[in-house]
Design a protein around this motif. Structure first.
Motif, mmCIF file in Angstrom:
data_model
loop_
_atom_site.group_PDB
_atom_site.id
_atom_site.type_symbol
_atom_site.label_atom_id
_atom_site.label_comp_id
_atom_site.label_asym_id
_atom_site.label_seq_id
_atom_site.Cartn_x
_atom_site.Cartn_y
_atom_site.Cartn_z
ATOM 1 N N VAL A 10 0.867 -1.168 0.000
ATOM 2 C CA VAL A 10 0.000 0.000 0.000
ATOM 3 C C VAL A 10 0.912 1.228 0.000
ATOM 4 C CG1 VAL A 10 -1.827 1.264 1.187
ATOM 5 C CG2 VAL A 10 -1.760 -1.243 1.300
ATOM 6 N N LEU A 11 0.736 2.083 -1.006
ATOM 7 C CA LEU A 11 1.553 3.283 -1.167
ATOM 8 C C LEU A 11 0.688 4.517 -1.043
ATOM 9 C CD1 LEU A 11 3.406 2.047 -4.369
ATOM 10 C CD2 LEU A 11 4.271 1.965 -2.026
ATOM 11 N N GLY A 12 1.208 5.544 -0.418
ATOM 12 C CA GLY A 12 0.488 6.806 -0.295
ATOM 13 C C GLY A 12 1.162 7.879 -1.133
ATOM 14 N N VAL A 43 -6.475 4.950 -6.045
ATOM 15 C CA VAL A 43 -7.542 5.733 -5.441
ATOM 16 C C VAL A 43 -7.067 7.171 -5.278
ATOM 17 C CG1 VAL A 43 -9.053 5.972 -3.445
ATOM 18 C CG2 VAL A 43 -8.299 3.713 -4.154
ATOM 19 N N TYR A 44 -7.857 8.102 -5.767
ATOM 20 C CA TYR A 44 -7.572 9.521 -5.584
ATOM 21 C C TYR A 44 -8.716 10.124 -4.776
ATOM 22 C CZ TYR A 44 -7.162 14.495 -6.381
ATOM 23 O OH TYR A 44 -7.080 15.847 -6.191
ATOM 24 N N LYS A 45 -8.378 10.846 -3.725
ATOM 25 C CA LYS A 45 -9.377 11.523 -2.907
ATOM 26 C C LYS A 45 -9.153 13.026 -3.081
ATOM 27 C CE LYS A 45 -10.599 9.810 1.174
ATOM 28 N NZ LYS A 45 -10.618 9.519 2.631
ATOM 29 N N ASP A 46 -10.146 13.715 -3.622
ATOM 30 C CA ASP A 46 -9.984 15.150 -3.876
ATOM 31 C C ASP A 46 -10.111 15.946 -2.572
ATOM 32 O OD1 ASP A 46 -12.723 15.581 -3.340
ATOM 33 O OD2 ASP A 46 -13.266 15.711 -5.455
ATOM 34 N N ALA A 47 -9.992 17.248 -2.680
ATOM 35 C CA ALA A 47 -9.995 18.136 -1.508
ATOM 36 C C ALA A 47 -11.299 18.051 -0.714
ATOM 37 C CB ALA A 47 -9.728 19.572 -1.940
ATOM 38 N N ARG A 48 -12.420 17.646 -1.365
ATOM 39 C CA ARG A 48 -13.711 17.511 -0.672
ATOM 40 C C ARG A 48 -13.931 16.096 -0.123
ATOM 41 N NH1 ARG A 48 -15.334 19.565 -5.640
ATOM 42 N NH2 ARG A 48 -16.428 17.613 -5.947
ATOM 43 N N ALA A 123 -2.244 3.730 -3.658
ATOM 44 C CA ALA A 123 -2.254 2.609 -4.593
ATOM 45 C C ALA A 123 -2.110 1.334 -3.784
ATOM 46 C CB ALA A 123 -1.113 2.734 -5.597
ATOM 47 N N LEU A 124 -3.007 0.401 -4.015
ATOM 48 C CA LEU A 124 -2.930 -0.911 -3.408
ATOM 49 C C LEU A 124 -2.463 -1.843 -4.518
ATOM 50 C CD1 LEU A 124 -5.277 0.730 -1.927
ATOM 51 C CD2 LEU A 124 -5.975 -1.493 -1.082
#
Length: 180
Positions: A10-12, A43-48, A123-124
């Motif tokens: 798992v990478l951040g 997986v991308y998590k936006d500012a919201r 990324a998993l």
């Protein structure tokens, strides 16, 4: 196809700025038959806090079908013995041929995804270490087995003489720069 040891990483990524470099490196490793990406979840998590999710793999259809068949057979064997193994192999092969091999389902990933900060990515990767098949088989023939594994921090390499303190600091800084 012999399945090598499989590892999940798992990478951040803080404020991700992707240019295809990671995928290109994984493709190089695939072409050299070093590793195969069984499944990957980007997986991308936006500012919201809204999510974008994408599955990736570099298995060919033939490899996905064969691997799906083996995974299905193992699941079926555990559920219903030899009859379950045959049914599971057929179902696993059919599913992999139709939809691809997706080891990461949304339900499997959410625990990790919930921890991703806004405006970042993760990324998993479920990778097979194909290079390790002959080594693993030789160890098994010698009566050996895996007790544990893990990545070693560059800072720990100094103690055993594989890196100077300066090299270790540079590697450690490189590995952790995005997290700061």
């Amino acid at each position: 196809m012999s399945i090598g040891p499989v590892q999940m990483i798992v990478l951040g990524f803080s404020h991700p700025n992707f240019h295809g470099e990671v995928i290109a490196e994984l493709e190089k490793l695939r072409k050299s038959d070093t590793v195969r990406v069984i499944d990957a979840l980007a997986v991308y998590k936006d500012a919201r806090g809204d999510l974008e999710v994408e599955h990736l793999s570099n298995l060919s259809t033939e490899e996905a079908v064969e691997l799906g068949s083996k995974i299905g057979a193992l699941v079926g064997l555990g559920i219903d013995g030899e009859a379950g193994m045959e049914a599971g192999a057929a179902e696993g092969a059919e599913t992999a041929a139709t939809t691809g091999l997706h080891a990461f389902t949304d339900a499997d990933a959410w625990d990790i995804i919930a921890e991703i900060p806004d405006d970042s990515a993760a990324a998993l990767l479920l990778i097979e270490h194909h290079w390790a098949v002959p080594l693993r088989d030789a160890i098994a023939r010698a009566g050996g087995y895996r007790i544990g594994d893990g990545f070693i921090s560059p800072l720990d390499l100094v103690e055993i003489g594989l890196a100077t303190a300066q090299e270790a600091k540079e590697l450690h800084d490189l590995e952790t720069a995005a997290a700061r």
